[in-house]
Enzyme design. Structure first.
Site, PDB file in Angstrom:
ATOM      1  CB  SER A  51       1.397  -9.965  -2.977  1.00 34.30           C
ATOM      2  OG  SER A  51       1.592  -9.101  -3.477  1.00 34.30           O
ATOM      3  CD  GLU A 111       9.229  -4.712   5.062  1.00 31.99           C
ATOM      4  OE1 GLU A 111       8.053  -5.899   4.401  1.00 31.99           O
ATOM      5  OE2 GLU A 111       9.169  -3.821   4.329  1.00 31.99           O
ATOM      6  N   GLY A 163       2.576  -4.162   4.285  1.00 36.24           N
ATOM      7  CA  GLY A 163       2.476  -4.714   5.185  1.00 36.24           C
ATOM      8  C   GLY A 163       2.777  -4.887   6.517  1.00 36.24           C
TER       9      GLY A 163
END
Length: 232
Positions: A45, A118, A112
């Protein structure tokens, strides 16, 4: 749409802080961008706010590398070129959020379910900038359940190993990562030594990656607080 976005930020103070962190990251990287720059972009987010801001300077850099399909789609919708990491000669900077961060700039990520990609992009980047709101800063990592990406056939085996390490793993049912794997969330798992624990979990057969970013800690953390942006 602009009015709706402003109303949303006013109604949700945490979103306001996330947006402030995203703006701070953009201000941090913009002077360093060139027409050959590759910008790494994370998932979540707070990162979504950064993607929206990054669109304003898309003419200043060459392309982006994304850690998830969702972020890649958002980047493309803003007219930003997205390339595969294998096609990138280098990644100048990587910007991403975190589920938790300590003062040593070590992180828990993976809420997520994009933790493996990542960590790969963070490792490839010359600089890793983490953007969070003040609620994510902790003294000891572990209040947020630690995500561990596992090969599906090894779920139970890895879970038993995580119990031996002191945690309570719970399968995040119905979630499949972009790599086709599953997620175990480890609860009740305060991490006194993130470096050692990251290695111990990665040594369990069947683990693809875990959400401790200790060996690949952030280079800079930008924290949006009610009093302004804190950097450490």
């Amino acid at each position: 749409m602009i009015v709706n976005r402003i109303s949303s930020l006013i109604a949700n103070p945490q979103d306001t802080l996330k947006h402030q962190a995203a703006v701070a990251a953009l201000e941090c990287i913009t002077p360093k961008l060139t027409t050959k720059s590759i910008v790494g972009v994370g998932t979540g987010s707070t990162t979504n706010f950064f993607i929206d801001e990054l669109a304003n300077v898309r003419h200043l850099f060459d392309a982006a590398v994304s850690s998830s399909e969702a972020s890649a789609e958002r980047l493309k919708n803003h007219g930003i070129t997205v390339i595969n990491l294998n096609a990138a000669p280098a990644v100048d900077v990587y910007v991403d959020g975190a589920d938790e961060v300590n003062r040593q700039r070590q992180l828990i990520k993976g809420g997520g379910a994009a933790l493996t990609r990542e960590k790969i992009v963070a490792s490839a980047a010359d600089e890793f900038i983490c953007i969070v709101d003040e609620s994510k800063v902790v003294d000891t990592l572990g209040r947020y359940p630690l995500p561990v990406e596992v090969i599906p056939m090894a779920r139970s085996l890895v879970a038993r190993g995580l119990v031996q390490l002191g945690g309570t793993p719970i399968w995040r049912e119905g979630v499949v990562t972009d790599n086709g794997n599953w997620i175990l969330d480890v609860h009740e798992f305060m991490v006194a030594d993130p470096l050692a624990m990251e290695s111990s979990i990665n040594n369990l057969a069947g683990v693809v990656c875990n959400g401790l970013f200790a060996h690949d800690a952030a280079d800079v953390v930008l924290v949006a607080a009610r009093g302004g942006i804190e950097t450490f």
